[in-house]
Write an enzyme that holds these catalytic residues in place. Structure first.
Site, PDB file in Angstrom:
ATOM      1  N   ASP A 339     -22.338  17.846  18.639  1.00  0.00           N
ATOM      2  CA  ASP A 339     -20.906  17.701  18.854  1.00  0.00           C
ATOM      3  C   ASP A 339     -20.641  16.272  19.348  1.00  0.00           C
ATOM      4  O   ASP A 339     -21.374  15.766  20.208  1.00  0.00           O
ATOM      5  CB  ASP A 339     -20.469  18.725  19.893  1.00  0.00           C
ATOM      6  CG  ASP A 339     -18.970  18.755  20.061  1.00  0.00           C
ATOM      7  OD1 ASP A 339     -18.283  19.091  19.087  1.00  0.00           O
ATOM      8  OD2 ASP A 339     -18.485  18.451  21.172  1.00  0.00           O
ATOM      9  N   GLU A 368     -21.298  14.725  14.590  1.00  0.00           N
ATOM     10  CA  GLU A 368     -19.986  14.108  14.425  1.00  0.00           C
ATOM     11  C   GLU A 368     -20.101  12.648  14.864  1.00  0.00           C
ATOM     12  O   GLU A 368     -20.005  12.347  16.046  1.00  0.00           O
ATOM     13  CB  GLU A 368     -18.952  14.820  15.294  1.00  0.00           C
ATOM     14  CG  GLU A 368     -18.667  16.249  14.881  1.00  0.00           C
ATOM     15  CD  GLU A 368     -17.600  16.878  15.766  1.00  0.00           C
ATOM     16  OE1 GLU A 368     -16.605  17.375  15.228  1.00  0.00           O
ATOM     17  OE2 GLU A 368     -17.758  16.868  16.997  1.00  0.00           O
TER      18      GLU A 368
END
Ligand code: CA
Length: 640
Positions: A339, A368
């Protein structure tokens, strides 16, 4: 007793964020509760504490009484150490740390592998009590581009009344077999298997903060991007969150059963921030150390949720590597999804890759790679612009996402499938030879997607851009977008339910929305059975066809002949070693006549959003082809 910081965390602790501090106190020895039948040794890294006491409780009940306080002794490199004689299996404990002027904290063990319900106390576990027998690692996987990732939330999958699944909202609910809705829709493990994807990516499964684990059916909902105990499974997914070993065993049984059925498992990890500094072990054991701050002492907030961890600091970096490798070894994971990876630094990500390679080089790392406003130099951020510095680590490709269906910031902005024929060129680049201006070394670094748990679902986005579409037109746009992902060079990524046009009723960020919004809707799966069948077919085609899963941009270019890349149409052929596929993609709402195409005898494999046809129509391509509206045609050349 609560955490006390009269001077504020920044002011009192800036010294811990210097290079000198790391050089003086960096520690590579064991940490946590080291169990043997005869004694358990507790080791905590807390260089700035004046004194540390191990607190032992009567039982692992959430609020059981304090039984014993044992002073810990200073060890090497800022550690504190004490041994407790006897078999400490299931003993609950905390640390009481005294920071003199700054205050006092009571903390969990950051290295704990088990906790009491709701995670405020750690629990010692005999590793033998949580070991599954006969569970070797799966054989190594192939190239990352061979993967097809399916992203799913544990709770969503089984929570509806009609799921036919017994363990609703639990880990075990992911792997029940032979389950159906009352109207006969297959559910559970049978459904997952039927889709044909290779990797199941689970939204956070580690312990997170915002769900009260003592509620049998939690009233609140949360995705779990609010980490509390990093090395412990989430209690609300366990059938008995009170028993510290149950959640460990149930998660392991779940992963094992998925793997026994050929499904590999990717874990979503959120090391970039914690739920709340003052509630989490990092800050309670070494205040100010594990996070980034501005020079004025205020917290860096590139994550947008109040704190950024500092992966560039020695012990934070070490923690991430220790925690990840623990999960991969102990829970036999096949991939890790980071994340907000752009919060982390390049060196840490490369050290993680190296550490993971020692276990299994085919473990997929993806994240990400957004360029976030955190206190870290541009050239150190583990973001897309530095992808070439981090080989074999993949990034979510927001370029294909935005070009295919329009960006996330303007809900009404369309892309290739919904009203923007000008996007054809950029979509084609994304599909075939790399993103414009990208720094990716190979397609294995690119995660191709148009829908994930964040933002509007594809269906809801299409409702915003084309509110007056007929059901049929919306259906076609949707399947076209999903087909582009599945035919793209790179790693295709599908959000659970995308195969049946999942809707969240236009809720853009459903992280804490009720089950009624987030549920995996089995009735809708039944309604859109044809779409699911089509997606299954395209997945099957991709798995069978290596030309769509290449690992080298030069080789892709070498195999590629382009016929059209404009006016909402993309037409090309991939050819190598006596094998060729002609692809025609039409993003327009009308059919398009293509000319100057190749000649030859072809077989139609994907056409008109029908499931790929094993024995499709044989077709004489004579330089012309009419591509139906909003569709993809794939033909295999028979005569070479
Ligand atoms: Ca929890």
């Amino acid at each position: 007793m609560n955490t006390i910081y009269p001077n504020g965390e920044g002011v009192a602790t800036a010294d811990v964020r210097t290079r000198a501090f790391d050089e003086k106190y960096r520690y590579d020895g064991p940490l946590g509760a080291l169990y043997t039948k005869e004694a358990t040794t507790f080791i905590l890294w807390a260089p700035t504490a004046d004194a540390v006491v191990l607190e032992v409780y009567e039982s692992y009940e959430e609020h059981s009484a304090l039984k014993q306080s044992v002073a810990m002794e200073r060890g090497e490199q800022g550690t504190w150490k004490v041994s407790v004689e006897g078999d400490c299996h299931l003993m609950a404990y905390t640390y009481l740390l005294d920071f003199g002027q700054v205050g006092t904290t009571r903390s969990q063990d950051p290295y704990a592998i088990a906790t009491v319900v709701n995670g405020d106390r750690s629990v010692v576990v005999n590793p033998e009590s949580v070991a599954l027998s006969d569970w070797p690692r799966m054989a190594p996987f192939g190239n990352p581009t061979d993967a097809i990732i399916y992203e799913l939330n544990t709770r969503d999958f089984s929570i509806t009344e009609n799921s036919g699944i017994e363990h609703k909202g639990k880990f075990l609910g992911l792997v029940e077999e032979g389950t159906k809705t009352p109207t006969g829709q297959i559910t559970g493990l049978d459904y997952l298997k039927s889709l044909g994807f290779t990797h199941l990516q689970l939204l956070p499964i580690y312990d997170y903060a915002t769900i009260d684990e003592t509620e049998e059916k939690p009233t609140k909902y949360n995705w779990g991007y609010d980490p509390k105990n990093y090395n412990v499974p989430e209690g609300s997914y366990s059938t008995d969150p009170y028993n510290p070993v149950t959640r460990i065993l149930e998660l392991k049984q779940t992963i094992k059963k998925l793997q026994d059925n050929g499904i590999r498992v990717i874990m979503d990890v959120v090391y970039n921030h914690v739920y709340e500094l003052h509630l989490q072990a990092f800050h309670k054991t070494v205040p100010g150390y594990y996070f980034r701050y501005h020079e004025d002492g205020s917290r860096s907030n590139g994550t947008g949720v109040g704190n950024d961890t500092a992966s560039e600091r020695y012990m934070m970096r070490r923690y991430m590597i220790d925690s990840l490798t623990y999960w991969i070894r102990e829970y036999r994971l096949n991939g890790i999804r980071f994340d907000l990876m752009g919060i982390h630094d390049v060196e840490t990500m490369n050290l993680i890759r190296a550490a993971v390679d020692e276990i299994d080089p085919s473990v997929i790392l993806l994240g990400e790679g957004w360029n976030l406003n955190t206190v870290l130099a541009h050239e150190q951020k583990a973001a897309q612009h530095n992808a070439y510095l981090m080989p074999r680590i993949a990034h979510f490709n927001d370029s294909i996402r935005n070009k295919v269906k329009g960006g996330n910031f303007d809900k009404t902005e369309g892309g290739f499938v919904n009203g923007s024929p000008y996007a054809a060129y950029d979509v084609a680049r994304n599909l075939l030879v790399g993103i414009p201006n990208s720094t990716y070394k190979d397609p294995g670094q690119v995660v191709q997607y148009v829908e994930a748990h964040d933002d509007l679902t594809l269906y809801d986005k299409l409702c915003h851009t084309h509110p007056h579409d007929s059901d049929d037109t919306r259906y076609k746009r949707h399947l076209l977008a999903t087909t582009l992902v599945l035919l793209a060079q790179g790693i295709p990524f599908i959000h659970a339910g995308q195969e049946f046009l999942r809707t969240k009723e236009l809720v853009e960020n459903s992280y804490n929305a009720p089950d009624s919004i987030n549920k995996f809707d089995w009735s809708r799966a039944e309604q859109y059975a044809d779409a699911i069948e089509y997606v299954r077919g395209v997945i099957k085609f991709r798995k069978a066809t290596a030309l769509f899963r290449q690992m080298n941009y030069d080789q892709i270019l070498d195999s590629l002949a382009v016929y059209k890349l404009e006016d909402g149409v993309i037409a090309y052929q991939l050819e190598r070693d006596q094998e060729a596929y002609f692809v025609a993609i039409n993003g327009n709402e009308h059919p398009v006549d293509l000319t100057y195409l190749p000649y030859g005898t072809y077989q139609k494999l994907i056409v008109d959003q029908k499931a790929p046809l094993e024995k499709g129509e044989v077709f004489e391509l004579d330089g012309h082809y009419q591509v139906p509206s909003l569709s993809v045609t794939v033909m295999k050349k028979l005569s070479i």
